[in-house]
Design a protein around this motif. Structure first.
Motif, PDB file in Angstrom:
ATOM      1  N   GLU A  81       0.875  -1.172   0.000  1.00  0.00           N
ATOM      2  CA  GLU A  81       0.000   0.000   0.000  1.00  0.00           C
ATOM      3  C   GLU A  81       0.911   1.221   0.000  1.00  0.00           C
ATOM      4  OE1 GLU A  81      -3.639   1.326   2.767  1.00  0.00           O
ATOM      5  OE2 GLU A  81      -1.725   1.187   3.817  1.00  0.00           O
ATOM      6  N   ASN A  82       0.803   2.035  -1.035  1.00  0.00           N
ATOM      7  CA  ASN A  82       1.629   3.236  -1.144  1.00  0.00           C
ATOM      8  C   ASN A  82       0.724   4.456  -1.235  1.00  0.00           C
ATOM      9  OD1 ASN A  82       3.610   1.320  -1.312  1.00  0.00           O
ATOM     10  ND2 ASN A  82       4.483   2.049  -3.213  1.00  0.00           N
ATOM     11  N   LEU A  83       0.695   5.231  -0.171  1.00  0.00           N
ATOM     12  CA  LEU A  83      -0.126   6.437  -0.127  1.00  0.00           C
ATOM     13  C   LEU A  83      -1.592   6.128  -0.439  1.00  0.00           C
ATOM     14  CD1 LEU A  83       2.356   8.791  -1.995  1.00  0.00           C
ATOM     15  CD2 LEU A  83       2.036   8.583   0.485  1.00  0.00           C
ATOM     16  N   GLY A  84      -2.088   5.010   0.081  1.00  0.00           N
ATOM     17  CA  GLY A  84      -3.472   4.625  -0.123  1.00  0.00           C
ATOM     18  C   GLY A  84      -3.761   4.068  -1.498  1.00  0.00           C
ATOM     19  N   TYR A  85      -2.714   3.651  -2.216  1.00  0.00           N
ATOM     20  CA  TYR A  85      -2.859   3.155  -3.580  1.00  0.00           C
ATOM     21  C   TYR A  85      -1.951   1.939  -3.735  1.00  0.00           C
ATOM     22  CZ  TYR A  85      -3.712   3.651  -8.622  1.00  0.00           C
ATOM     23  OH  TYR A  85      -4.109   3.451  -9.919  1.00  0.00           O
ATOM     24  N   MET A  86      -2.073   1.232  -4.859  1.00  0.00           N
ATOM     25  CA  MET A  86      -1.170   0.117  -5.139  1.00  0.00           C
ATOM     26  C   MET A  86       0.233   0.657  -5.393  1.00  0.00           C
ATOM     27  SD  MET A  86      -2.122  -0.925  -9.073  1.00  0.00           S
ATOM     28  CE  MET A  86      -3.806  -0.331  -9.072  1.00  0.00           C
ATOM     29  N   SER A  87       1.217  -0.230  -5.360  1.00  0.00           N
ATOM     30  CA  SER A  87       2.584   0.202  -5.654  1.00  0.00           C
ATOM     31  C   SER A  87       2.671   0.712  -7.085  1.00  0.00           C
ATOM     32  CB  SER A  87       3.558  -0.967  -5.456  1.00  0.00           C
ATOM     33  OG  SER A  87       3.380  -1.945  -6.460  1.00  0.00           O
ATOM     34  N   GLY A  88       3.567   1.644  -7.312  1.00  0.00           N
ATOM     35  CA  GLY A  88       3.799   2.135  -8.667  1.00  0.00           C
ATOM     36  C   GLY A  88       4.249   1.011  -9.592  1.00  0.00           C
ATOM     37  N   ALA A  89       4.953   0.035  -9.030  1.00  0.00           N
ATOM     38  CA  ALA A  89       5.415  -1.101  -9.832  1.00  0.00           C
ATOM     39  C   ALA A  89       4.232  -1.906 -10.366  1.00  0.00           C
ATOM     40  CB  ALA A  89       6.334  -1.991  -8.994  1.00  0.00           C
ATOM     41  N   LEU A  90       3.246  -2.199  -9.500  1.00  0.00           N
ATOM     42  CA  LEU A  90       2.090  -2.956  -9.972  1.00  0.00           C
ATOM     43  C   LEU A  90       1.275  -2.138 -10.966  1.00  0.00           C
ATOM     44  CD1 LEU A  90       0.699  -5.702  -9.741  1.00  0.00           C
ATOM     45  CD2 LEU A  90      -0.794  -4.694  -8.009  1.00  0.00           C
ATOM     46  N   LYS A  91       1.159  -0.848 -10.730  1.00  0.00           N
ATOM     47  CA  LYS A  91       0.441   0.020 -11.680  1.00  0.00           C
ATOM     48  C   LYS A  91       1.151   0.010 -13.032  1.00  0.00           C
ATOM     49  CE  LYS A  91      -2.587   3.228 -12.928  1.00  0.00           C
ATOM     50  NZ  LYS A  91      -2.340   3.401 -14.346  1.00  0.00           N
ATOM     51  N   ASP A  92       2.478   0.033 -13.015  1.00  0.00           N
ATOM     52  CA  ASP A  92       3.249  -0.038 -14.253  1.00  0.00           C
ATOM     53  C   ASP A  92       2.964  -1.349 -14.992  1.00  0.00           C
ATOM     54  OD1 ASP A  92       5.660   0.868 -15.997  1.00  0.00           O
ATOM     55  OD2 ASP A  92       6.219  -1.153 -15.328  1.00  0.00           O
ATOM     56  N   PHE A  93       2.913  -2.459 -14.261  1.00  0.00           N
ATOM     57  CA  PHE A  93       2.587  -3.750 -14.871  1.00  0.00           C
ATOM     58  C   PHE A  93       1.222  -3.693 -15.546  1.00  0.00           C
ATOM     59  CE2 PHE A  93      -0.035  -7.549 -13.977  1.00  0.00           C
ATOM     60  CZ  PHE A  93       0.510  -8.417 -14.904  1.00  0.00           C
ATOM     61  N   PHE A  94       0.231  -3.158 -14.842  1.00  0.00           N
ATOM     62  CA  PHE A  94      -1.105  -3.048 -15.439  1.00  0.00           C
ATOM     63  C   PHE A  94      -1.087  -2.135 -16.666  1.00  0.00           C
ATOM     64  CE2 PHE A  94      -3.108  -4.261 -11.203  1.00  0.00           C
ATOM     65  CZ  PHE A  94      -3.584  -5.487 -11.658  1.00  0.00           C
ATOM     66  N   ASP A  95      -0.387  -1.010 -16.579  1.00  0.00           N
ATOM     67  CA  ASP A  95      -0.321  -0.073 -17.710  1.00  0.00           C
ATOM     68  C   ASP A  95       0.275  -0.735 -18.953  1.00  0.00           C
ATOM     69  OD1 ASP A  95      -1.400   1.970 -16.194  1.00  0.00           O
ATOM     70  OD2 ASP A  95       0.522   2.976 -15.823  1.00  0.00           O
ATOM     71  N   ARG A  96       1.308  -1.544 -18.768  1.00  0.00           N
ATOM     72  CA  ARG A  96       1.970  -2.186 -19.905  1.00  0.00           C
ATOM     73  C   ARG A  96       1.208  -3.401 -20.427  1.00  0.00           C
ATOM     74  NH1 ARG A  96       5.889  -4.690 -18.425  1.00  0.00           N
ATOM     75  NH2 ARG A  96       5.930  -4.291 -16.201  1.00  0.00           N
ATOM     76  N   SER A  97       0.366  -4.002 -19.592  1.00  0.00           N
ATOM     77  CA  SER A  97      -0.275  -5.268 -19.950  1.00  0.00           C
ATOM     78  C   SER A  97      -1.732  -5.142 -20.366  1.00  0.00           C
ATOM     79  CB  SER A  97      -0.187  -6.233 -18.763  1.00  0.00           C
ATOM     80  OG  SER A  97       1.148  -6.453 -18.397  1.00  0.00           O
ATOM     81  N   TYR A  98      -2.414  -4.141 -19.882  1.00  0.00           N
ATOM     82  CA  TYR A  98      -3.868  -4.039 -19.984  1.00  0.00           C
ATOM     83  C   TYR A  98      -4.401  -4.329 -21.392  1.00  0.00           C
ATOM     84  CZ  TYR A  98      -8.541  -2.266 -18.908  1.00  0.00           C
ATOM     85  OH  TYR A  98      -9.890  -2.153 -18.713  1.00  0.00           O
TER      86      TYR A  98
END
Length: 153
Positions: free
Chosen positions: A61-78
């Motif tokens: 949990e980073n600042l009430g959000y998912m890690s930037g790393a997981l968000k990056d994975f979703f951004d590249r994979s979606y």
């Protein structure tokens, strides 16, 4: 043979211990027909998602959000997986210093958009580190792998 993909952000020894626990559960000796692949969110991409039969996500949990790393994975994979992997069984664990609800909401909105299927409610490991977090994540990995192997999900 089914393939379980674990995508976990592990910026600390404790979060690495959680990822290791997920892997131990998913590779239990009695599971004979599940192969487990573990990657960080920076290593994993759409090809990994397309090759799997189920996915276990791990994030801080980073600042009430998912890690930037997981968000990056979703951004590249979606967009590379949205059509081909609808209905993908998934699970999530969150290492939350606070309550984890913002992180859960953020991941849930992406998983909903991908039309993946939760196999259980996200596991939120709240507050200060507790040694009993490790067996909980190991059980989650085992449950998901067992469910894949036996056609439950």
């Amino acid at each position: 043979m089914k393939q379980l993909l674990i995508v976990a952000h592990t910026p600390s020894p404790n979060t690495q211990a959680l990822c290791d626990a997920a892997w131990r559960g998913a590779t239990h000796p009695e599971l004979e027909h599940v192969r487990c692949v573990v990657k960080t969110p920076f290593e994993a991409g759409p090809d990994d998602v397309l090759a799997c039969d189920g996915i276990l996500l791990g994030t801080t949990e980073n600042l009430g959000y998912m890690s930037g790393a997981l968000k990056d994975f979703f951004d590249r994979s979606y967009y590379g997986v949205i059509e081909e992997q609808q209905g993908l069984p998934c699970a999530l664990y969150i290492r939350a210093g606070l309550d984890g609800t913002g992180t859960q909401r953020a991941v849930d909105s992406i998983v909903t958009g991908l039309r993946w299927r939760w196999v259980q409610s996200p596991l939120i490991l709240r507050g200060d580190w507790q040694d009993d977090f490790v067996p909980q994540v190991e059980e989650l990995g085992l449950y998901l792998a067992f469910s894949l192997e036996n056609g439950i999900v």
